[in-house]
Design a protein around this motif. Structure first.
Motif, PDB file in Angstrom:
ATOM      1  N   GLY A 170       1.140  -1.316   0.579  1.00  0.00           N
ATOM      2  CA  GLY A 170      -0.279   0.273  -0.261  1.00  0.00           C
ATOM      3  C   GLY A 170       0.495   1.717  -0.055  1.00  0.00           C
ATOM      4  O   GLY A 170       2.065   1.529   0.923  1.00  0.00           O
ATOM      5  N   PHE A 171       0.665   2.275  -0.733  1.00  0.00           N
ATOM      6  CA  PHE A 171       1.354   3.814  -1.048  1.00  0.00           C
ATOM      7  C   PHE A 171       0.229   4.412  -0.543  1.00  0.00           C
ATOM      8  O   PHE A 171      -0.910   4.817  -0.836  1.00  0.00           O
ATOM      9  N   VAL A 172      -0.012   5.344   0.706  1.00  0.00           N
ATOM     10  CA  VAL A 172      -0.377   6.047   0.809  1.00  0.00           C
ATOM     11  C   VAL A 172       0.337   7.404   0.995  1.00  0.00           C
ATOM     12  O   VAL A 172       1.998   7.600   0.947  1.00  0.00           O
ATOM     13  N   ARG A 173      -0.046   9.017   1.461  1.00  0.00           N
ATOM     14  CA  ARG A 173       1.196  10.164   2.187  1.00  0.00           C
ATOM     15  C   ARG A 173       1.518  10.305   2.675  1.00  0.00           C
ATOM     16  O   ARG A 173       1.945  10.817   3.362  1.00  0.00           O
ATOM     17  N   GLY A 174       0.027   9.214   4.111  1.00  0.00           N
ATOM     18  CA  GLY A 174       0.399  10.097   5.727  1.00  0.00           C
ATOM     19  C   GLY A 174      -0.698  10.901   5.430  1.00  0.00           C
ATOM     20  O   GLY A 174      -0.900  11.758   5.130  1.00  0.00           O
ATOM     21  N   ILE A 175      -1.261  10.573   7.156  1.00  0.00           N
ATOM     22  CA  ILE A 175      -2.578  12.066   6.801  1.00  0.00           C
ATOM     23  C   ILE A 175      -1.207  13.189   7.385  1.00  0.00           C
ATOM     24  O   ILE A 175      -0.881  13.345   7.887  1.00  0.00           O
ATOM     25  N   GLY A 176      -2.701  14.646   7.470  1.00  0.00           N
ATOM     26  CA  GLY A 176      -2.049  15.988   8.209  1.00  0.00           C
ATOM     27  C   GLY A 176      -1.177  15.653   9.578  1.00  0.00           C
ATOM     28  O   GLY A 176      -0.372  16.251   9.448  1.00  0.00           O
ATOM     29  N   THR A 207       6.440 -10.671  -9.991  1.00  0.00           N
ATOM     30  CA  THR A 207       5.900 -10.417 -10.808  1.00  0.00           C
ATOM     31  C   THR A 207       5.442  -9.358 -11.653  1.00  0.00           C
ATOM     32  O   THR A 207       4.134  -9.736 -11.273  1.00  0.00           O
ATOM     33  N   PRO A 208       4.782  -8.102 -12.033  1.00  0.00           N
ATOM     34  CA  PRO A 208       6.565  -7.932 -12.387  1.00  0.00           C
ATOM     35  C   PRO A 208       7.174  -7.075 -10.845  1.00  0.00           C
ATOM     36  O   PRO A 208       8.037  -6.631 -10.344  1.00  0.00           O
ATOM     37  N   HIS A 209       5.957  -7.374  -9.952  1.00  0.00           N
ATOM     38  CA  HIS A 209       5.537  -6.276  -8.440  1.00  0.00           C
ATOM     39  C   HIS A 209       5.100  -6.592  -7.685  1.00  0.00           C
ATOM     40  O   HIS A 209       4.241  -7.478  -7.689  1.00  0.00           O
ATOM     41  N   PRO A 210       5.006  -6.777  -5.984  1.00  0.00           N
ATOM     42  CA  PRO A 210       3.701  -6.978  -5.585  1.00  0.00           C
ATOM     43  C   PRO A 210       2.395  -6.222  -5.819  1.00  0.00           C
ATOM     44  O   PRO A 210       3.200  -5.166  -6.018  1.00  0.00           O
ATOM     45  N   PRO A 211       1.822  -6.642  -5.575  1.00  0.00           N
ATOM     46  CA  PRO A 211       0.409  -5.719  -6.092  1.00  0.00           C
ATOM     47  C   PRO A 211       0.331  -4.426  -5.618  1.00  0.00           C
ATOM     48  O   PRO A 211       0.657  -4.037  -4.695  1.00  0.00           O
ATOM     49  N   VAL A 212       0.528  -3.435  -5.690  1.00  0.00           N
ATOM     50  CA  VAL A 212       0.112  -1.583  -5.238  1.00  0.00           C
ATOM     51  C   VAL A 212      -1.280  -1.156  -4.822  1.00  0.00           C
ATOM     52  O   VAL A 212      -2.401  -1.357  -5.977  1.00  0.00           O
ATOM     53  N   TRP A 213      -1.390  -1.116  -3.629  1.00  0.00           N
ATOM     54  CA  TRP A 213      -2.950  -0.466  -3.332  1.00  0.00           C
ATOM     55  C   TRP A 213      -2.915   1.271  -2.806  1.00  0.00           C
ATOM     56  O   TRP A 213      -2.411   1.421  -2.313  1.00  0.00           O
ATOM     57  N   ILE A 214      -4.544   1.318  -3.128  1.00  0.00           N
ATOM     58  CA  ILE A 214      -3.798   2.605  -2.572  1.00  0.00           C
ATOM     59  C   ILE A 214      -5.391   3.527  -1.097  1.00  0.00           C
ATOM     60  O   ILE A 214      -6.086   3.569  -2.301  1.00  0.00           O
ATOM     61  N   PRO A 215      -4.503   3.544  -0.231  1.00  0.00           N
ATOM     62  CA  PRO A 215      -5.701   3.245   0.559  1.00  0.00           C
ATOM     63  C   PRO A 215      -5.410   4.996   0.712  1.00  0.00           C
ATOM     64  O   PRO A 215      -4.934   5.782   0.458  1.00  0.00           O
ATOM     65  N   ALA A 274      -4.625   6.881  -9.176  1.00  0.00           N
ATOM     66  CA  ALA A 274      -4.843   5.993  -9.160  1.00  0.00           C
ATOM     67  C   ALA A 274      -5.814   4.566 -10.081  1.00  0.00           C
ATOM     68  O   ALA A 274      -5.256   4.522 -10.789  1.00  0.00           O
ATOM     69  N   ALA A 275      -6.870   5.603 -11.108  1.00  0.00           N
ATOM     70  CA  ALA A 275      -7.396   5.117 -11.997  1.00  0.00           C
ATOM     71  C   ALA A 275      -7.029   5.137 -13.274  1.00  0.00           C
ATOM     72  O   ALA A 275      -7.165   4.332 -14.309  1.00  0.00           O
ATOM     73  N   ASP A 276      -5.789   5.889 -13.414  1.00  0.00           N
ATOM     74  CA  ASP A 276      -5.092   5.586 -14.906  1.00  0.00           C
ATOM     75  C   ASP A 276      -5.209   4.232 -15.133  1.00  0.00           C
ATOM     76  O   ASP A 276      -4.053   3.873 -14.841  1.00  0.00           O
ATOM     77  N   PRO A 277      -5.619   3.909 -16.489  1.00  0.00           N
ATOM     78  CA  PRO A 277      -4.949   3.024 -16.942  1.00  0.00           C
ATOM     79  C   PRO A 277      -3.762   2.184 -17.042  1.00  0.00           C
ATOM     80  O   PRO A 277      -3.698   1.075 -17.267  1.00  0.00           O
ATOM     81  N   ARG A 278      -2.573   3.103 -17.505  1.00  0.00           N
ATOM     82  CA  ARG A 278      -1.237   2.443 -16.562  1.00  0.00           C
ATOM     83  C   ARG A 278      -0.997   2.401 -15.014  1.00  0.00           C
ATOM     84  O   ARG A 278       0.329   1.776 -14.772  1.00  0.00           O
ATOM     85  N   ARG A 279      -1.845   2.036 -14.619  1.00  0.00           N
ATOM     86  CA  ARG A 279      -1.953   1.754 -13.052  1.00  0.00           C
ATOM     87  C   ARG A 279      -2.524   1.097 -12.504  1.00  0.00           C
ATOM     88  O   ARG A 279      -2.474  -0.042 -11.739  1.00  0.00           O
ATOM     89  N   LYS A 280      -3.250   1.236 -13.053  1.00  0.00           N
ATOM     90  CA  LYS A 280      -5.781   0.382 -12.775  1.00  0.00           C
ATOM     91  C   LYS A 280      -5.253  -0.274 -10.997  1.00  0.00           C
ATOM     92  O   LYS A 280      -5.570  -0.859 -10.693  1.00  0.00           O
ATOM     93  N   TYR A 281      -4.625   0.675 -10.365  1.00  0.00           N
ATOM     94  CA  TYR A 281      -4.631   0.497  -8.407  1.00  0.00           C
ATOM     95  C   TYR A 281      -6.108   0.986  -8.101  1.00  0.00           C
ATOM     96  O   TYR A 281      -6.584   1.147  -7.879  1.00  0.00           O
TER      97      TYR A 281
END
Lengths: 379, 259
Positions: free
Chosen positions: A127-133, A188-196, A207-214
């Motif tokens: 999972g990739f996040v920005r951290g909360i405020g 392969t190619p890498h662990p699935p990426v999720w976006i909370p 996140a919805a960009d077709p290059r990512r489809k996260y």
């Protein structure tokens, strides 16, 4: 439907009355209120419960990252993930997620995830996040550059995982002469990426960009807002030329199941109130430091907050708005099915421990969810 | 005296520029709050000087060019501005973030400047004496902590900002974070170059400043090569607002002396 059992690892022994005297349980709550003896027990109990979720048949178990807060005891979630790998065999381990902008060298995150992926032979969800405020207050990282740092760190990590090294990375925030990952990730190619996410429109479109489809996980929102965010992701996917799959849409929600609605409310009502009112209590200034979101997102947030009104949220209000699913197996299942009809989502991140909910009730909740709810969601 | 407001362009960036009065040039660099209104302090200065009050890029009615990312960028932008405007022998007056900016400008090029007035400037730090955390304070707390005399705060708190004013408040706050969030309110490279500001300087500080601690005043006095210090009693972070008469008198006397 993919089912994830997720713990925030709150510090349950917290003296709530004492904590209420301070600005927030985040950033400034004096750490003399943390008792290491009790805290060590907390770690043991939370880890036991997550390990138990494998036995019950969950697809994944989840942990996350927060700093300097009684809300969650996992400033380094990969340490917990590493412990979970050693005690489980089959279940996937979702780190939801690491806060990319908070580090000065994102290669360390790429390395840690790659290590975990090797240690688990490919069971990691990243999972990739920005951290909360509040994390921008506690880390000192400038929120004005949060989006830039997130995107740059993301690009660096994905390239480090997928491109032959060594290569040079020329970012504005992160510049590295040598990117050359040892170990490379197991999957392969890498662990699935999720976006909370809390649902900012910028994040949905990215996140919805077709290059990512996260897969996009909506956390701690009313059922109406969850549906709105899921459907805005669907619209964004359509706008970008494809139909979003069920497993691109996730919902993270506190869930409690008991024999009857009354009993469930009685057992979990106070716990869910402590999650939202005590552990999550943060001012606007803490949640929304300047630049953390665009000015328009920030104004939307102010409006929505105004609509919610001040004061404590009651369990009843949280249940009525669909922010928490608390009730009999039938009631909880109906809440999940209703959301499935509205959005077609395919990932349920079930918070089966929340607030001050005890080990005993957590265990009963997990058993009953697995016995009475889970079978209807699988297959 | 009402100000005349114009738009001044520097290499494609529009800056809202307010001006009043006639005489030698005085350039006021505002602090984190921007220029929400024309101040009595400005009128007092405009009796003897041509006072220029620009809104910095990223604040109020000015453009927010993506190329300006740091205080160093902002300082160099202002050197372009004074050059484009053909200003000479400028008396530079900075408040708080604007005082920090004034110092960043002058360590780079002081040739067009005659003197420096610093009103509770940010920009350097005293280790072990943190600034007030106005990013974590709530709106009421943040206003109250600006003043010693709470009647000033109460007058501000009594008025709810409208939508347009809210937009400006947010815009200013974003820009302030860009420049001042980390390191908080200072530039680690500024203090060691303050000796380059070989100009007569006046440093003014409220004794009850809850944002920039009065302990910082002594360090400014020490590091600037030709500075005198005025501590203002019963005064918070806005000496030119809270003690306008005494501060305007001291500033005008100083400017006259160095003219």
């Amino acid at each position: 439907m993919q089912l994830v059992s997720f713990h925030l690892m709150p510090y349950r022994p917290l003296d709530l009355a004492e904590a209420a005297k301070h600005r927030s349980p985040w950033v400034v709550l004096p750490n003399r209120l943390y008792d290491p003896k009790k805290g060590a027990e907390e770690y043991a109990c939370h880890i036991d419960a997550l390990v138990y979720a494998e036995e019950l048949g969950f697809d994944a178990i989840g942990v996350n990252e927060h700093h300097q807060t009684a809300y969650g005891l996992m400033p380094a979630p990969n340490l917990i993930a590493s412990a979970l790998i050693q005690r489980t065999k089959r279940v996937r381990i979702a780190i939801l997620g690491r806060a990319l902008p908070l580090v000065n060298n994102p290669i360390y995150i790429a390395e840690e995830f790659a290590m975990l992926d090797n240690l688990s032979k490919g069971r990691i969800i990243a999972g990739f996040v920005r951290g909360i405020g509040s994390e921008y207050h506690s880390s000192g990282v400038n929120p004005y550059f949060s989006h830039e740092r997130f995107h740059e760190a993301h690009d660096l990590i994905i390239r480090a995982w997928t491109e032959p090294g060594p290569f040079a990375f020329d970012g504005d925030h992160f510049g590295l002469r040598y990117v050359n990952l040892w170990p490379r990730p197991y999957q392969t190619p890498h662990p699935p990426v999720w976006i909370p996410s809390q649902g900012s429109s910028e994040t949905v479109a990215w996140a919805a960009d077709p290059r990512r489809k996260y897969p996009f996980l909506v956390t701690f929102s009313s059922a109406d807002l969850v549906a709105r965010y899921h459907n805005s992701y669907r619209e964004e996917a359509r706008r970008q030329g494809y139909e979003a799959a069920a497993d691109q849409l996730g919902w993270a929600c506190p869930i409690y199941v008991a024999e009857s609605d009354e009993r469930a409310r009685e057992e979990a009502g106070r716990a869910v109130e402590t999650l939202f009112n005590d552990f999550l209590r943060q001012s606007f200034e803490m949640l929304m430091p300047p630049g953390y979101t665009s000015i328009s997102s920030m104004k939307n947030f102010v409006r929505m907050r105004g609509a919610l009104g001040g004061g404590r949220l009651t369990a009843e209000a949280l249940i009525d708005s669909g922010t928490a699913l608390i009730g009999s197996p039938k009631t909880v299942l109906a809440g999940i099915e209703r959301m499935r009809e509205r959005t077609g989502f395919g990932i349920l991140v079930a918070l089966l421990q929340f607030g001050i909910l005890s080990d005993e009730l957590t265990r009963r909740n997990m058993d009953l969810f697995a016995a009475e709810v889970m079978p209807h969601l699988q297959g | 005296m009402p100000a005349q407001s114009t738009e001044f362009r520097v290499r494609g960036t529009a800056v809202a520029l307010h001006r009043a009065g006639q005489g030698p040039t005085a350039l006021f660099l505002h602090g984190a709050g921007g220029v929400p209104q024309w101040l009595p302090f400005f009128d007092l200065l405009a009796e003897r000087y041509e006072l220029l009050v620009p809104e910095h890029p990223g604040f109020g009615g000015s453009d927010d060019p993506p190329s300006i990312r740091s205080m160093a960028d902002l300082a160099l932008f202002y050197l372009d501005l004074v050059e484009a405007a053909g200003l000479e022998r400028i008396h530079l007056i900075g408040h708080s973030l604007g005082g920090w900016l004034a110092a960043e400008i002058l360590i780079r090029d002081r040739s067009r400047f005659r003197s420096l007035v610093q009103l509770a400037p940010a920009g350097i730090r005293v280790k072990g004496v943190p600034c007030g955390d106005n990013f974590i304070w709530g709106p009421e707390e943040a206003v109250r902590n600006l003043y010693h005399d709470q009647s000033f705060a109460e007058r501000i708190l009594a008025v709810k900002p409208d939508e347009a004013q809210m937009d400006v408040l947010l815009k200013n706050r974003f820009t302030v974070a860009k420049f001042g969030w980390q390191p908080r309110w200072y530039d680690p490279d500024l203090e060691k170059w303050l000796h380059r500001i070989k100009l007569p300087a006046l440093v003014v500080w409220g004794e009850d400043d809850r944002i920039m601690p009065p302990a910082y005043a002594a360090l400014w006095r020490e590091r600037l090569p030709d500075a005198r210090l005025v501590m203002v009693e019963e005064c918070g972070h806005l000496p030119h607002v809270e003690k306008v008469d005494v501060v305007a008198r001291r500033v005008c006397a100083f400017l006259e002396e160095v003219a």
